[in-house]
Design an enzyme around this catalytic site. Structure first.
Site, PDB file in Angstrom:
ATOM      1  CG  HIS A  52      38.927  39.130  29.479  1.00  0.00           C
ATOM      2  ND1 HIS A  52      38.545  40.335  30.017  1.00  0.00           N
ATOM      3  CD2 HIS A  52      37.914  38.266  29.788  1.00  0.00           C
ATOM      4  CE1 HIS A  52      37.370  40.214  30.606  1.00  0.00           C
ATOM      5  NE2 HIS A  52      36.973  38.968  30.483  1.00  0.00           N
ATOM      6  CG  HIS A 112      44.701  39.572  33.942  1.00  0.00           C
ATOM      7  ND1 HIS A 112      44.510  38.493  34.772  1.00  0.00           N
ATOM      8  CD2 HIS A 112      43.540  39.754  33.259  1.00  0.00           C
ATOM      9  CE1 HIS A 112      43.288  38.027  34.585  1.00  0.00           C
ATOM     10  NE2 HIS A 112      42.673  38.778  33.688  1.00  0.00           N
TER      11      HIS A 112
END
Length: 239
Positions: A132, A191
């Site tokens: 992303h 993340h």
């Protein structure tokens, strides 16, 4: 940096954005390159052709050839997206292992990929570079580069072409806003810090290597404002 600090400190508010199945993530981010490609394709085609015909006074054949050359930037972008995402998957598979409870009386199974692990309801622990962060930063920067062509474009105020170009421009700006917003959401909720930083660095490298280096060369897709001094192009980009 701030998003990672808030995430690690447990200071992130509980919102629907924490869920990976939220509509913005499912219907936009998961297909971010398709959205970017779908809007940039007609925008680059129309603006490049109009720039060639009205500003540079090229003929139809030369104008179409330049349009095709500029559209090849989307092919380059597709290659960057595909190669990088495949690299991320390869690294995650290479560095990971599957955490799963073995069935009684059966030897533990070795899993080679994340997909195999998930098929048996396991949890894959590998180094997951943030796709992303990579893609959202790359797409947003690419949109900003391409809309700079409007600085040198001349279109009749009352023409249908101007309406179409304006609609595409507003749509691209709206899309870039979504990419920036979801980039911040990723920084807050998903993340590890190193995975996000590496994803951003790869996205910035893809943008810099194309628009700031290769596209300045003769044998390349070229920049949105061809045949103009570099100083003027930089001014247009800042505008």
């Amino acid at each position: 940096l701030l998003g990672s600090a808030l995430k690690d400190g447990g200071l992130v508010p509980d919102t629907p954005l924490r869920n990976k199945r939220n509509p913005l993530n499912v219907y936009f981010v998961k297909v971010a390159w398709a959205w970017t490609l779908w809007l940039l394709l007609p925008f680059i085609s129309l603006t490049t052709y109009q720039l060639c015909r009205s500003t540079f006074l090229y003929g139809r054949t030369k104008s179409v050839l330049l349009v095709l050359r500029r559209l090849s930037a989307l092919g380059v972008g597709t290659a960057v997206w595909y190669l990088c995402t495949e690299l991320f998957v390869y690294i995650e598979n290479l560095t990971g292992e599957c955490s799963i409870t073995a069935s009684p009386g059966q030897p533990p199974r070795l899993y080679a990929t994340k997909r195999e692990c998930h098929q048996d309801s396991g949890v894959w622990n590998g180094f997951d570079i943030s796709g992303h962060c990579f893609l959202l930063s790359y797409c947003a920067l690419m949109i900003l580069e391409e809309v700079a062509v409007l600085e040198g474009l001349s279109i009749d105020q009352n023409s249908k072409l101007r309406v179409v170009v304006n609609v595409l421009f507003v749509s691209l700006c709206f899309l870039a806003g979504i990419w920036v917003f979801m980039f911040l959401s990723t920084a807050l909720y998903f993340h590890d810090f190193s995975q996000k930083v590496l994803g951003v660095l790869i996205g910035l490298s893809g943008w810099y290597g194309t628009y700031r280096f290769w596209y300045l060369k003769p044998f390349s897709p070229g920049l949105p404002l061809p045949n103009r001094p570099l100083s003027l192009k930089k001014y247009s980009y800042s505008r």
